[in-house]
Motif scaffolding. Structure first.
Motif, PDB file in Angstrom:
ATOM      1  N   MET A  71       0.806  -1.223   0.000  1.00 56.88           N
ATOM      2  CA  MET A  71       0.000   0.000   0.000  1.00 56.88           C
ATOM      3  C   MET A  71       0.839   1.274   0.000  1.00 56.88           C
ATOM      4  O   MET A  71       0.384   2.326  -0.444  1.00 56.88           O
ATOM      5  CB  MET A  71      -0.966  -0.027   1.189  1.00 56.88           C
ATOM      6  N   SER A  72       2.088   1.173   0.451  1.00 57.57           N
ATOM      7  CA  SER A  72       2.978   2.338   0.444  1.00 57.57           C
ATOM      8  C   SER A  72       3.368   2.747  -0.979  1.00 57.57           C
ATOM      9  O   SER A  72       3.928   3.829  -1.188  1.00 57.57           O
ATOM     10  CB  SER A  72       4.240   2.047   1.271  1.00 57.57           C
ATOM     11  N   GLU A  73       3.067   1.903  -1.964  1.00 54.52           N
ATOM     12  CA  GLU A  73       3.382   2.210  -3.361  1.00 54.52           C
ATOM     13  C   GLU A  73       2.235   2.917  -4.085  1.00 54.52           C
ATOM     14  O   GLU A  73       2.413   3.416  -5.190  1.00 54.52           O
ATOM     15  CB  GLU A  73       3.709   0.908  -4.111  1.00 54.52           C
ATOM     16  N   TYR A  74       1.044   2.926  -3.471  1.00 56.82           N
ATOM     17  CA  TYR A  74      -0.150   3.436  -4.167  1.00 56.82           C
ATOM     18  C   TYR A  74       0.035   4.861  -4.697  1.00 56.82           C
ATOM     19  O   TYR A  74      -0.254   5.141  -5.862  1.00 56.82           O
ATOM     20  CB  TYR A  74      -1.373   3.402  -3.241  1.00 56.82           C
ATOM     21  N   LYS A  75       0.466   5.757  -3.836  1.00 49.58           N
ATOM     22  CA  LYS A  75       0.576   7.176  -4.211  1.00 49.58           C
ATOM     23  C   LYS A  75       1.476   7.355  -5.433  1.00 49.58           C
ATOM     24  O   LYS A  75       1.113   8.044  -6.396  1.00 49.58           O
ATOM     25  CB  LYS A  75       1.105   8.001  -3.036  1.00 49.58           C
ATOM     26  N   LYS A  76       2.630   6.746  -5.392  1.00 48.69           N
ATOM     27  CA  LYS A  76       3.611   6.876  -6.469  1.00 48.69           C
ATOM     28  C   LYS A  76       3.025   6.398  -7.808  1.00 48.69           C
ATOM     29  O   LYS A  76       3.187   7.052  -8.840  1.00 48.69           O
ATOM     30  CB  LYS A  76       4.850   6.045  -6.119  1.00 48.69           C
ATOM     31  N   ILE A  77       2.337   5.263  -7.763  1.00 49.95           N
ATOM     32  CA  ILE A  77       1.778   4.696  -8.994  1.00 49.95           C
ATOM     33  C   ILE A  77       0.611   5.540  -9.501  1.00 49.95           C
ATOM     34  O   ILE A  77       0.500   5.799 -10.705  1.00 49.95           O
ATOM     35  CB  ILE A  77       1.338   3.238  -8.768  1.00 49.95           C
ATOM     36  N   ILE A  78      -0.253   5.980  -8.592  1.00 56.50           N
ATOM     37  CA  ILE A  78      -1.397   6.824  -8.984  1.00 56.50           C
ATOM     38  C   ILE A  78      -0.914   8.074  -9.714  1.00 56.50           C
ATOM     39  O   ILE A  78      -1.446   8.438 -10.769  1.00 56.50           O
ATOM     40  CB  ILE A  78      -2.241   7.213  -7.745  1.00 56.50           C
ATOM     41  N   LEU A  79       0.094   8.718  -9.153  1.00 56.98           N
ATOM     42  CA  LEU A  79       0.615   9.951  -9.759  1.00 56.98           C
ATOM     43  C   LEU A  79       1.222   9.688 -11.134  1.00 56.98           C
ATOM     44  O   LEU A  79       1.208  10.560 -12.005  1.00 56.98           O
ATOM     45  CB  LEU A  79       1.641  10.602  -8.831  1.00 56.98           C
ATOM     46  N   ARG A  80       1.740   8.479 -11.335  1.00 54.99           N
ATOM     47  CA  ARG A  80       2.331   8.128 -12.639  1.00 54.99           C
ATOM     48  C   ARG A  80       1.268   7.888 -13.707  1.00 54.99           C
ATOM     49  O   ARG A  80       1.465   8.231 -14.870  1.00 54.99           O
ATOM     50  CB  ARG A  80       3.196   6.868 -12.515  1.00 54.99           C
ATOM     51  N   ILE A  81       0.139   7.312 -13.315  1.00 56.12           N
ATOM     52  CA  ILE A  81      -0.862   6.913 -14.319  1.00 56.12           C
ATOM     53  C   ILE A  81      -2.047   7.878 -14.446  1.00 56.12           C
ATOM     54  O   ILE A  81      -2.866   7.734 -15.352  1.00 56.12           O
ATOM     55  CB  ILE A  81      -1.384   5.484 -14.033  1.00 56.12           C
TER      56      ILE A  81
END
Length: 298
Positions: A71-81
């Motif tokens: 879940m700590s990866e969610y923000k980074k991925i959301i901002l990328r896509i």
């Protein structure tokens, strides 16, 4: 469903790949995985998916996007896509806590895009694509989260999707989800980690070779404590309020056991032991496990 994008292909992500392929739910399964080690394993396993290097190209080609990362990866991925998302995309996840991730999603996901949180109650202490199974979700619960902002069409589709995976679907809000799983999942894992650490501390202090005598209780707790540390750190942090309350309940009951033992309160301790045995019978009756020694494991 035309195409599905799975972001993160460890134990559950690879199980989804296998299950989606087996059930013929999608024409194409795209996988985005940042771990070179996992990519190598996926190729060797010849999983029925297309590994993509550029996540946004896969987003544009996909109808359903499933987050299977910590879940700590969610923000980074959301901002990328974000730039390539549209209102027709059905976005979900498999995370084990919901309130904190809901805040992260609301804050970072661009407007008019819907995210429907999910939580399949399945998994294992092992991690990695080589451990995935096509029947991982068969006859297991899957929680779908319904809050005020939930897109009902997307919820309906995900209900259908998880039932196709073999799951039994139940719908609840984020708050109820996190309270329930703080006790049924998060606290037991925390206790397992703490018990194994306590055994390590005891072994170091007493200079006894404890581990070779770990058949029974410690052995089974050590299985749980072998779970992925990043995933469980995220769960403990994200659901810290409910986990802290669960710890307080546990400490209160542990102290009550301690008092009964020290005072040799036969009536009180037997009552507790008999009452708690009933939970195991209920779990078996509800078909959450089978009545076999060693918790039904080989």
């Amino acid at each position: 469903m035309k195409n599905i994008l799975i972001i993160g292909c460890g134990l559950l992500g690879s199980s989804l790949v296998r299950s989606i392929h087996k059930k013929k739910v999608a024409k194409k399964i795209f996988v985005y995985e940042k771990s070179k080690k996992n990519i190598s394993k996926i190729k060797k396993l010849r999983l029925p998916c297309i590994i993509v290097k550029k996540i946004n190209e896969a987003v544009l080609k996909s109808n359903l996007i499933i987050f299977c990362t910590p879940m700590s990866e969610y923000k980074k991925i959301i901002l990328r896509i974000n730039k390539n998302l549209n209102s027709k995309h059905i976005i979900t996840d498999i995370g084990s806590s919901k309130l904190k991730s809901k805040e992260v999603i609301k804050k970072n996901l661009k407007k008019n895009i819907f995210w429907t949180s999910g939580h399949p109650i399945s998994g294992s202490e092992v991690s990695g694509p080589e451990y995935g199974k096509p029947d991982m979700f068969e006859n297991k619960w899957c929680i779908l989260v319904k809050d005020k902002s939930t897109n009902l069409k997307h919820l309906k589709f995900l209900n259908y999707f998880w039932k196709k995976m073999g799951s039994k679907v139940v719908i609840m809000n984020s708050e109820k989800h996190d309270k329930i799983f703080s006790i049924t999942s998060h606290l037991p894992h925390l206790i397992a980690y703490n018990l194994v650490k306590s055994a390590q501390d005891f072994e170091k202090k007493q200079k006894y070779d404890l581990i070779k005598y770990s058949a029974g209780g410690l052995r089974d707790f050590s299985r749980i404590a072998a779970s992925n540390e990043i995933m469980w750190r995220d769960i403990f942090f994200d659901n810290k309020k409910n986990v802290s309350k669960a710890i307080d309940i546990f400490i209160k009951n542990l102290n009550a056991f301690k008092r009964d033992i020290n005072s040799k309160n036969n009536k009180s301790i037997l009552k507790k032991l008999i009452q708690t045995k009933k939970v195991r019978s209920k779990i078996i009756k509800l078909k959450q496990d089978i009545n076999k020694p060693d918790f039904g494991r080989d």
